[in-house]
Design an enzyme around this catalytic site. Structure first.
Site, PDB file in Angstrom:
ATOM      1  N   PHE A  11      50.700  25.074  32.912  1.00 31.14           N
ATOM      2  CA  PHE A  11      49.565  25.942  32.609  1.00 31.14           C
ATOM      3  C   PHE A  11      49.298  25.911  31.110  1.00 31.14           C
ATOM      4  CE2 PHE A  11      46.945  29.274  34.595  1.00 31.14           C
ATOM      5  CZ  PHE A  11      47.026  28.890  35.921  1.00 31.14           C
ATOM      6  N   GLN A  69      39.026  37.465  26.393  1.00 33.95           N
ATOM      7  CA  GLN A  69      39.256  36.064  26.733  1.00 33.95           C
ATOM      8  C   GLN A  69      38.113  35.486  27.556  1.00 33.95           C
ATOM      9  OE1 GLN A  69      42.673  34.780  29.551  1.00 33.95           O
ATOM     10  NE2 GLN A  69      43.101  33.915  27.540  1.00 33.95           N
ATOM     11  N   HIS A  84      37.426  32.491  29.898  1.00 31.04           N
ATOM     12  CA  HIS A  84      38.134  31.456  30.655  1.00 31.04           C
ATOM     13  C   HIS A  84      37.294  30.194  30.610  1.00 31.04           C
ATOM     14  CE1 HIS A  84      40.186  29.251  33.753  1.00 31.04           C
ATOM     15  NE2 HIS A  84      41.073  30.211  33.905  1.00 31.04           N
ATOM     16  N   LEU A 111      35.534  32.158  39.150  1.00 31.95           N
ATOM     17  CA  LEU A 111      36.601  31.435  38.446  1.00 31.95           C
ATOM     18  C   LEU A 111      37.096  30.215  39.205  1.00 31.95           C
ATOM     19  CD1 LEU A 111      38.705  31.618  36.045  1.00 31.95           C
ATOM     20  CD2 LEU A 111      40.255  32.472  37.794  1.00 31.95           C
ATOM     21  N   GLU A 164      42.898  27.780  36.086  1.00 33.26           N
ATOM     22  CA  GLU A 164      43.474  26.822  35.155  1.00 33.26           C
ATOM     23  C   GLU A 164      44.511  25.942  35.874  1.00 33.26           C
ATOM     24  OE1 GLU A 164      44.136  28.454  31.154  1.00 33.26           O
ATOM     25  OE2 GLU A 164      46.211  27.842  31.453  1.00 33.26           O
ATOM     26  N   ARG A 200      43.542  29.037  26.217  1.00 37.16           N
ATOM     27  CA  ARG A 200      42.157  29.245  26.656  1.00 37.16           C
ATOM     28  C   ARG A 200      41.171  29.440  25.515  1.00 37.16           C
ATOM     29  NH1 ARG A 200      43.578  33.066  31.859  1.00 37.16           N
ATOM     30  NH2 ARG A 200      44.425  31.320  33.039  1.00 37.16           N
ATOM     31  N   HIS A 207      36.701  36.891  31.079  1.00 41.90           N
ATOM     32  CA  HIS A 207      37.757  36.883  32.086  1.00 41.90           C
ATOM     33  C   HIS A 207      38.756  38.018  31.929  1.00 41.90           C
ATOM     34  CE1 HIS A 207      40.417  35.060  34.998  1.00 41.90           C
ATOM     35  NE2 HIS A 207      41.398  34.920  34.120  1.00 41.90           N
ATOM     36  N   ARG A 227      45.565  35.695  25.500  1.00 41.75           N
ATOM     37  CA  ARG A 227      46.606  35.673  26.539  1.00 41.75           C
ATOM     38  C   ARG A 227      46.795  34.263  27.077  1.00 41.75           C
ATOM     39  NH1 ARG A 227      46.589  35.901  32.306  1.00 41.75           N
ATOM     40  NH2 ARG A 227      44.333  36.153  32.398  1.00 41.75           N
TER      41      ARG A 227
HETATM   42  C1  FAD Z   1      39.467  35.750  39.126  1.00 33.28           C
HETATM   43  C2  FAD Z   1      40.721  36.074  38.374  1.00 33.28           C
HETATM   44  C3  FAD Z   1      41.829  35.237  38.439  1.00 33.28           C
HETATM   45  C4  FAD Z   1      42.988  35.528  37.731  1.00 33.28           C
HETATM   46  N1  FAD Z   1      44.068  34.695  37.832  1.00 33.28           N
HETATM   47  C5  FAD Z   1      45.222  35.018  37.189  1.00 33.28           C
HETATM   48  C6  FAD Z   1      46.389  34.233  37.356  1.00 33.28           C
HETATM   49  O1  FAD Z   1      46.425  33.254  38.085  1.00 33.28           O
HETATM   50  N2  FAD Z   1      47.507  34.590  36.679  1.00 33.28           N
HETATM   51  C7  FAD Z   1      47.543  35.674  35.858  1.00 33.28           C
HETATM   52  O2  FAD Z   1      48.589  35.963  35.284  1.00 33.28           O
HETATM   53  N3  FAD Z   1      46.445  36.454  35.703  1.00 33.28           N
HETATM   54  C8  FAD Z   1      45.298  36.151  36.358  1.00 33.28           C
HETATM   55  N4  FAD Z   1      44.198  36.956  36.199  1.00 33.28           N
HETATM   56  C9  FAD Z   1      44.332  38.220  35.469  1.00 33.28           C
HETATM   57  C10 FAD Z   1      45.055  39.236  36.348  1.00 33.28           C
HETATM   58  O3  FAD Z   1      44.794  38.966  37.679  1.00 33.28           O
HETATM   59  C11 FAD Z   1      44.624  40.662  36.035  1.00 33.28           C
HETATM   60  O4  FAD Z   1      44.763  40.909  34.671  1.00 33.28           O
HETATM   61  C12 FAD Z   1      45.522  41.646  36.802  1.00 33.28           C
HETATM   62  O5  FAD Z   1      45.558  41.334  38.160  1.00 33.28           O
HETATM   63  C13 FAD Z   1      45.077  43.086  36.619  1.00 33.28           C
HETATM   64  O6  FAD Z   1      45.933  43.888  37.389  1.00 33.28           O
HETATM   65  P1  FAD Z   1      45.936  45.452  37.225  1.00 33.28           P
HETATM   66  O7  FAD Z   1      47.015  45.991  38.107  1.00 33.28           O
HETATM   67  O8  FAD Z   1      45.987  45.823  35.812  1.00 33.28           O
HETATM   68  O9  FAD Z   1      44.509  45.914  37.753  1.00 33.28           O
HETATM   69  P2  FAD Z   1      43.618  45.520  39.031  1.00 33.28           P
HETATM   70  O10 FAD Z   1      44.285  44.579  39.943  1.00 33.28           O
HETATM   71  O11 FAD Z   1      42.286  45.190  38.525  1.00 33.28           O
HETATM   72  O12 FAD Z   1      43.557  46.894  39.804  1.00 33.28           O
HETATM   73  C14 FAD Z   1      42.898  48.035  39.271  1.00 33.28           C
HETATM   74  C15 FAD Z   1      43.058  49.164  40.248  1.00 33.28           C
HETATM   75  O13 FAD Z   1      42.571  50.353  39.657  1.00 33.28           O
HETATM   76  C16 FAD Z   1      41.746  51.041  40.575  1.00 33.28           C
HETATM   77  N5  FAD Z   1      40.838  51.868  39.797  1.00 33.28           N
HETATM   78  C17 FAD Z   1      40.089  51.531  38.738  1.00 33.28           C
HETATM   79  N6  FAD Z   1      39.417  52.599  38.277  1.00 33.28           N
HETATM   80  C18 FAD Z   1      39.778  53.629  39.067  1.00 33.28           C
HETATM   81  C19 FAD Z   1      39.425  55.014  39.114  1.00 33.28           C
HETATM   82  N7  FAD Z   1      38.575  55.571  38.242  1.00 33.28           N
HETATM   83  N8  FAD Z   1      39.971  55.787  40.075  1.00 33.28           N
HETATM   84  C20 FAD Z   1      40.832  55.253  40.993  1.00 33.28           C
HETATM   85  N9  FAD Z   1      41.191  53.966  40.985  1.00 33.28           N
HETATM   86  C21 FAD Z   1      40.675  53.180  40.038  1.00 33.28           C
HETATM   87  C22 FAD Z   1      41.097  49.949  41.375  1.00 33.28           C
HETATM   88  O14 FAD Z   1      40.609  50.446  42.596  1.00 33.28           O
HETATM   89  C23 FAD Z   1      42.279  48.998  41.551  1.00 33.28           C
HETATM   90  O15 FAD Z   1      43.098  49.430  42.604  1.00 33.28           O
HETATM   91  C24 FAD Z   1      43.031  36.679  36.912  1.00 33.28           C
HETATM   92  C25 FAD Z   1      41.933  37.525  36.849  1.00 33.28           C
HETATM   93  C26 FAD Z   1      40.783  37.217  37.540  1.00 33.28           C
HETATM   94  C27 FAD Z   1      39.595  38.129  37.391  1.00 33.28           C
END
Ligand code: FAD
Length: 601
Positions: free
Chosen positions: A124, A245, A247, A257, A260, A291, A358, A402
């Protein structure tokens, strides 16, 4: 009909977690297994959180397929962060990585396997062996659906541990008492439109990113930075929000997306001459440079007229040489996305891609226990009762840029660490602190303003204008003048946000009310971003300002990075729209400091 105090019911928990993505559910699992009474709120069903969309993998120096060590991972992450990451937090994350990945494996995570049964790992961007010498295979993957596999694994483990989920509940505001301790949240049950207070010994924010402040984004529609808005309104500064970032490979025109992992498996980027231009910019890592670097090079090719297509405004990513079998086995979603969003069969022809927003490197400042901190005289002090983990937080392991696969790792490491810290500090039998008399005042004022403002603007119109401004004024290439204009435009937009109205004030599943409340959160994230960006007069990581660009030989600012003046974290304060700064933590826990140097690949 207006909302009144006496309609609001209250419930009590040991811990309330806002967000059921990977970070929230890793923390809740730790807490529920320890027997704490934990509630997890989510705007959507837990397994629809944005973590489900993660494709490429989660990093850990398992060394299953090539020699690796946490020290290499640590070095890569510090360098990837362009020396804005805190080295103690980075060391902690890289050392914990193998443990949290094996934990996940033992919960039943369906990783791809090598013939000897170990976890499959792919190369990666920016991940190397021997301190930058050659790419390493560090990204543990389940095809190109790693986040999907991870989120489902965590959800099932939480169900087994009896975590309580509040599905389709939106948290609105933090409740802090006179001493400044966090004692709960206010929340809206979407189905009924009723408001509740959820009182708790500890609140943990895990609300994910705010990628929806931009027009063209790989992020889900729910990624509206609610945790950032809640923190900002509760007087907590937001850290390093200028660093976003891009992507390199979003599908041109669609924003979806393409992981990568494509380039990890061997895909390459081509300009309109059919040239693999990354060989010129990054002779060692080529297409697998970090990135920020690849996005910048793609932008440069387009600016210099070597973009592809009739308008010369995108780059080609070529995968067909990998062979259809590898593509269907390792990158099945990429194949589907190609067909559905670009009308391209990637096993036969190149796919048009452009850098697309991203990930937010900044967020709510925390220490390595996940405790939210506020800074007094340069010193971090925990806010009692308040934690943040995942993309909404800034610990800061990603600094100014990142590395791919380090976010899923961040969720697991700091989700677990926050859980452990809360358990260690939970005194069984002690009551939840009382709610202050004004606990619901802010929330009621916000809701009732919307109820009464039936003639205002549509939330969507204001949000669309915000996204257009952010896209134009805080993009891959920035200039001082363009950012300064953006500052003015976003400040003007605040008045429009305050004038959003609801045409329909019915209560049951009123998505217009939810969107209006989300726009208030987007506003905080957008203003934090543009104000922090316009103030930082250097180039670092994803923050590339043309006015401050220099080449690598510049004596004090190689590549435009000015360590003497700007190797510091930004803190943006919503109440008076002001900025302060705090030092980067350069001292790791046990390792030796990685001293700053020019970033070449
Ligand atoms: C398309 C894509 C591909 C990616 N691929 C990778 C990868 O391969 N490897 C990697 O390391 N990273 C990757 N990333 C980044 C990574 O996936 C994210 O940074 C990470 O999953 C975020 O996780 P999180 O738990 O912080 O939040 P999220 O998974 O975004 O979850 C947020 C949660 O908060 C809840 N929420 C938000 N606001 C409220 C509110 N006001 N009240 C109640 N609930 C709320 C939502 O309902 C949800 O349950 C990718 C990101 C994207 C967009």
């Amino acid at each position: 009909m207006s909302y009144t105090k006496d309609q609001i019911s209250n419930r009590k928990f040991d811990v309330v977690i806002v967000g059921a993505g990977g970070s929230g559910m890793r923390a809740s699992l730790q807490l529920a297994r320890a027997g704490l009474n934990v509630a997890v709120l989510s705007k959507v069903f837990p397994t629809r959180s944005h973590t489900v969309a993660a494709q490429g993998g989660v990093s850990a120096s398992l060394g299953n397929m090539s020699e690796d060590s946490w020290e290499y991972h640590f070095y890569d992450t510090v360098k990837g962060s362009d020396w804005l990451g805190d080295q103690d937090a980075i060391e902690f994350m890289c050392r914990e990585a193998p443990k949290v990945v094996y934990d996940l494996e033992h919960m039943g995570m369906p990783f791809d396997r090598n013939p000897d049964g170990t976890i499959y790992q792919r190369p990666f961007g920016g991940h190397t062996a021997n301190f930058g010498e050659k790419p390493v295979q560090r990204a543990c993957a389940a095809a190109d659906r790693t986040g999907h596999a991870m989120l489902h694994t965590l959800y099932q483990a939480n169900v087994a541990a009896r975590t309580t989920f509040f599905v389709e509940w939106m948290a609105l505001d933090l409740i802090r008492n006179e001493a400044g301790d966090c004692v709960g949240v206010t929340a809206l049950e979407m189905e009924t439109g009723e408001v509740y207070t959820l009182q708790a010994k500890t609140v943990l924010l895990a609300t994910g990113g705010a990628g929806r402040i931009y027009q063209s984004s790989t992020n889900a529609f729910i990624n509206t930075g609610d945790g950032l808005g809640m923190a900002a309104r509760a007087g907590i500064a937001l850290q390093d929000m200028e660093f976003w970032q891009f992507h390199p490979t979003g599908v041109a025109g669609a924003g979806v997306l393409l992981t990568e992992g494509c380039r990890g498996e061997g895909a390459i980027l081509l300009n309109s001459n059919g040239e693999r231009f990354m060989e010129r910019y990054a002779p060692t890592l080529k297409d697998l440079a970090p990135r920020d670097f690849v996005s910048r090079c793609m932008g440069q090719e387009i600016l210099e007229g070597r973009g592809c297509g009739p308008n010369k405004d995108y780059i080609h990513m070529k995968l067909d040489h990998l062979g259809a079998d590898t593509i269907h086995k390792r990158l099945p979603s990429v194949y589907e996305i190609g067909v559905n969003f670009a009308n391209v069969d990637v096993t036969r022809e190149p796919i048009p891609v452009v850098p697309t927003i991203h990930y937010q490197m900044g967020g709510i400042p925390t220490n390595i226990n996940g405790q939210v901190v506020h800074t007094v005289n340069g010193e971090d002090r925990p806010v009692n009762g308040l934690y943040a983990v995942g993309e909404c937080s800034c610990v800061s392991v990603h600094g100014a840029n990142r590395l791919g696969t380090n976010s899923l790792l961040d969720l697991l490491v700091f989700g677990k660490a926050a859980g452990d810290h809360i358990i260690a500090n939970n005194k069984p039998g002690t009551p939840v602190q009382d709610l202050p008399a004004n606990a619901t005042d802010l929330t009621l004022a916000r809701l009732n303003r919307l109820e009464s403002a039936q003639s205002g603007e549509y939330a969507q119109d204001v949000a669309n204008d915000m996204r257009a401004i952010m896209q134009a004024h805080a993009g891959v290439f920035r200039s001082q003048e363009v950012m300064d204009e953006g500052v003015k435009k976003i400040a003007e937009l605040r008045a429009r946000v305050a004038n959003i109205g609801l045409k329909d004030t019915s209560k049951v599943f009123n998505t217009a009310r939810i969107e209006a409340l989300e726009v208030e959160n987007l506003m905080e994230a957008a203003q934090a971003t543009i104000e922090s960006a316009a103030a930082r007069q250097e180039c670092r990581g994803a923050h590339l300002v043309r006015d401050y660009e220099h080449d690598v030989t510049h004596p004090t600012c190689p590549l435009g990075r000015n360590d003497a003046e700007w190797m510091k974290h930004t803190l943006w304060h919503s109440a008076d729209n002001s900025l302060t700064y705090k030092p980067v933590r350069m001292k790791p826990l046990t390792a030796e400091t990685v001293p700053p140097k020019p970033r070449t690949f």
